[in-house]
Design a protein around this motif. Sequence first.
Motif, PDB file in Angstrom:
ATOM      1  N   GLN A  23     -62.115 -17.906 -15.837  1.00  0.00           N
ATOM      2  CA  GLN A  23     -62.282 -18.936 -16.859  1.00  0.00           C
ATOM      3  C   GLN A  23     -60.950 -19.648 -16.999  1.00  0.00           C
ATOM      4  N   ALA A  24     -60.968 -20.967 -17.035  1.00  0.00           N
ATOM      5  CA  ALA A  24     -59.720 -21.724 -17.119  1.00  0.00           C
ATOM      6  C   ALA A  24     -59.899 -22.923 -18.045  1.00  0.00           C
ATOM      7  N   GLY A  25     -58.844 -23.228 -18.766  1.00  0.00           N
ATOM      8  CA  GLY A  25     -58.892 -24.384 -19.648  1.00  0.00           C
ATOM      9  C   GLY A  25     -57.700 -24.432 -20.584  1.00  0.00           C
ATOM     10  N   THR A  26     -57.674 -25.446 -21.416  1.00  0.00           N
ATOM     11  CA  THR A  26     -56.574 -25.678 -22.335  1.00  0.00           C
ATOM     12  C   THR A  26     -56.721 -24.821 -23.591  1.00  0.00           C
ATOM     13  N   VAL A  27     -55.601 -24.246 -24.010  1.00  0.00           N
ATOM     14  CA  VAL A  27     -55.558 -23.476 -25.255  1.00  0.00           C
ATOM     15  C   VAL A  27     -54.347 -23.951 -26.054  1.00  0.00           C
ATOM     16  N   ARG A  28     -54.264 -23.483 -27.289  1.00  0.00           N
ATOM     17  CA  ARG A  28     -53.098 -23.747 -28.131  1.00  0.00           C
ATOM     18  C   ARG A  28     -52.414 -22.410 -28.397  1.00  0.00           C
ATOM     19  N   ILE A  29     -51.093 -22.402 -28.267  1.00  0.00           N
ATOM     20  CA  ILE A  29     -50.329 -21.180 -28.513  1.00  0.00           C
ATOM     21  C   ILE A  29     -49.186 -21.496 -29.473  1.00  0.00           C
ATOM     22  N   THR A  30     -48.597 -20.454 -30.009  1.00  0.00           N
ATOM     23  CA  THR A  30     -47.444 -20.619 -30.884  1.00  0.00           C
ATOM     24  C   THR A  30     -46.174 -20.473 -30.057  1.00  0.00           C
ATOM     25  N   GLY A  31     -45.375 -21.536 -30.028  1.00  0.00           N
ATOM     26  CA  GLY A  31     -44.148 -21.531 -29.252  1.00  0.00           C
ATOM     27  C   GLY A  31     -42.918 -21.356 -30.126  1.00  0.00           C
ATOM     28  N   ALA A 102     -38.565 -36.129 -20.829  1.00  0.00           N
ATOM     29  CA  ALA A 102     -37.780 -34.894 -20.805  1.00  0.00           C
ATOM     30  C   ALA A 102     -36.509 -35.064 -19.979  1.00  0.00           C
ATOM     31  N   ARG A 103     -36.600 -35.749 -18.844  1.00  0.00           N
ATOM     32  CA  ARG A 103     -35.408 -35.988 -18.015  1.00  0.00           C
ATOM     33  C   ARG A 103     -34.366 -36.800 -18.770  1.00  0.00           C
ATOM     34  N   ALA A 104     -34.843 -37.796 -19.519  1.00  0.00           N
ATOM     35  CA  ALA A 104     -33.914 -38.636 -20.282  1.00  0.00           C
ATOM     36  C   ALA A 104     -33.158 -37.824 -21.328  1.00  0.00           C
ATOM     37  N   ALA A 105     -33.762 -36.731 -21.774  1.00  0.00           N
ATOM     38  CA  ALA A 105     -33.119 -35.864 -22.772  1.00  0.00           C
ATOM     39  C   ALA A 105     -32.295 -34.758 -22.122  1.00  0.00           C
ATOM     40  N   GLY A 106     -32.250 -34.727 -20.778  1.00  0.00           N
ATOM     41  CA  GLY A 106     -31.479 -33.705 -20.081  1.00  0.00           C
ATOM     42  C   GLY A 106     -32.217 -32.411 -19.833  1.00  0.00           C
ATOM     43  N   GLY A 107     -33.533 -32.413 -20.067  1.00  0.00           N
ATOM     44  CA  GLY A 107     -34.330 -31.213 -19.853  1.00  0.00           C
ATOM     45  C   GLY A 107     -34.637 -30.477 -21.139  1.00  0.00           C
ATOM     46  N   VAL A 108     -35.343 -29.370 -21.025  1.00  0.00           N
ATOM     47  CA  VAL A 108     -35.753 -28.571 -22.181  1.00  0.00           C
ATOM     48  C   VAL A 108     -34.601 -27.669 -22.615  1.00  0.00           C
ATOM     49  N   PRO A 109     -34.250 -27.654 -23.897  1.00  0.00           N
ATOM     50  CA  PRO A 109     -33.185 -26.746 -24.362  1.00  0.00           C
ATOM     51  C   PRO A 109     -33.521 -25.287 -24.040  1.00  0.00           C
ATOM     52  N   ASP A 110     -32.513 -24.536 -23.626  1.00  0.00           N
ATOM     53  CA  ASP A 110     -32.741 -23.167 -23.200  1.00  0.00           C
ATOM     54  C   ASP A 110     -33.360 -22.291 -24.287  1.00  0.00           C
ATOM     55  N   ASP A 111     -32.854 -22.389 -25.506  1.00  0.00           N
ATOM     56  CA  ASP A 111     -33.380 -21.534 -26.572  1.00  0.00           C
ATOM     57  C   ASP A 111     -34.847 -21.840 -26.849  1.00  0.00           C
ATOM     58  N   ARG A 112     -35.212 -23.118 -26.791  1.00  0.00           N
ATOM     59  CA  ARG A 112     -36.609 -23.485 -27.029  1.00  0.00           C
ATOM     60  C   ARG A 112     -37.494 -22.977 -25.896  1.00  0.00           C
ATOM     61  N   LEU A 113     -36.987 -23.069 -24.673  1.00  0.00           N
ATOM     62  CA  LEU A 113     -37.739 -22.551 -23.527  1.00  0.00           C
ATOM     63  C   LEU A 113     -38.054 -21.078 -23.709  1.00  0.00           C
ATOM     64  N   VAL A 114     -37.055 -20.307 -24.099  1.00  0.00           N
ATOM     65  CA  VAL A 114     -37.257 -18.866 -24.284  1.00  0.00           C
ATOM     66  C   VAL A 114     -38.313 -18.614 -25.356  1.00  0.00           C
ATOM     67  N   GLY A 115     -38.286 -19.374 -26.433  1.00  0.00           N
ATOM     68  CA  GLY A 115     -39.279 -19.210 -27.486  1.00  0.00           C
ATOM     69  C   GLY A 115     -40.684 -19.552 -27.024  1.00  0.00           C
ATOM     70  N   ASP A 116     -40.805 -20.593 -26.204  1.00  0.00           N
ATOM     71  CA  ASP A 116     -42.126 -20.969 -25.698  1.00  0.00           C
ATOM     72  C   ASP A 116     -42.666 -19.918 -24.730  1.00  0.00           C
ATOM     73  N   VAL A 117     -41.804 -19.371 -23.875  1.00  0.00           N
ATOM     74  CA  VAL A 117     -42.252 -18.321 -22.956  1.00  0.00           C
ATOM     75  C   VAL A 117     -42.627 -17.065 -23.737  1.00  0.00           C
ATOM     76  N   ALA A 118     -41.863 -16.740 -24.767  1.00  0.00           N
ATOM     77  CA  ALA A 118     -42.196 -15.574 -25.594  1.00  0.00           C
ATOM     78  C   ALA A 118     -43.572 -15.734 -26.231  1.00  0.00           C
ATOM     79  N   GLY A 119     -43.867 -16.942 -26.719  1.00  0.00           N
ATOM     80  CA  GLY A 119     -45.182 -17.187 -27.309  1.00  0.00           C
ATOM     81  C   GLY A 119     -46.292 -17.082 -26.283  1.00  0.00           C
ATOM     82  N   ALA A 120     -46.040 -17.579 -25.070  1.00  0.00           N
ATOM     83  CA  ALA A 120     -47.040 -17.488 -24.004  1.00  0.00           C
ATOM     84  C   ALA A 120     -47.278 -16.030 -23.614  1.00  0.00           C
ATOM     85  N   ALA A 121     -46.191 -15.248 -23.522  1.00  0.00           N
ATOM     86  CA  ALA A 121     -46.325 -13.830 -23.181  1.00  0.00           C
ATOM     87  C   ALA A 121     -47.108 -13.082 -24.264  1.00  0.00           C
TER      88      ALA A 121
END
Length: 264
Positions: A23-31, A102-121
Amino acid sequence: MRSWGGQAAAERREQKILQDAMQAGTVRITGAGGDEIEAYLARPLGPAPHGGVVVIHHMPGYDEPTKEITRRLASYGYAAICPNLYSREAPGASPDDAAATARAAGGVPDDRLVGDVAGAADHLRGLPAANGRVGVIGYCSGGRQAFLAACRLPLDAAVDCYGAFVVGEPPEDFPLRVPPLLDEAGSLHCPLLGMFGAEDQYPSPAQVAELDRELTRLGKPHEFHSYDGAGHGFFAVNRPAYRPEAATEGWQRIREFLDRQLSA
């Protein structure tokens, strides 16, 4: 009335159907920061307990090729989820437009990335039939981010596919503005699989060798593979950089690595 042999054959067919079904599709998660973000989830429908994999998309964004990678991992028997790291910069925008923002902003901030991956996990661990083991995989900028997440989060496996700037800083004219991560290597929480092209510049073979030496010095379990004739993006089937032999062997190594690390 169905015979025993016929019933057994039918049960085997049903089991095979369930084994292949997903099963595949879009979901909402807490990041990060409690933000609700979009993610793409693909999961097998069979009843057996399965591990999970967080897929970190490349700098071109939350696009169809990355969703195909997510589905591929589900076909291997894993629940796989790809958070849209650009949900905040460009909600509802096309992958190309969101990536440009995102490129114009220099990419995703590292701390935010970690939080989003933690929420996905966390989302993966809460799914029915989850065995509680979660890994991470990323490509290009996502490879660097997979390494970062594995240093800061309690994950069970990490796959870095030609992650740029784990070692070394981006050149002045590069759209990604991020620090190197070599000084975080001592905090790596899990085994690491690295997949690299011998013709790549970011990371270069010298940078891959430097990371290998540091992880060896620190006693961190890792396995690196470099492919001759392959450069950056050799897994990308929709790009001229695609190298089918390297990608085919690379996928086999990824599957074997995840099977070792994420089995219950």
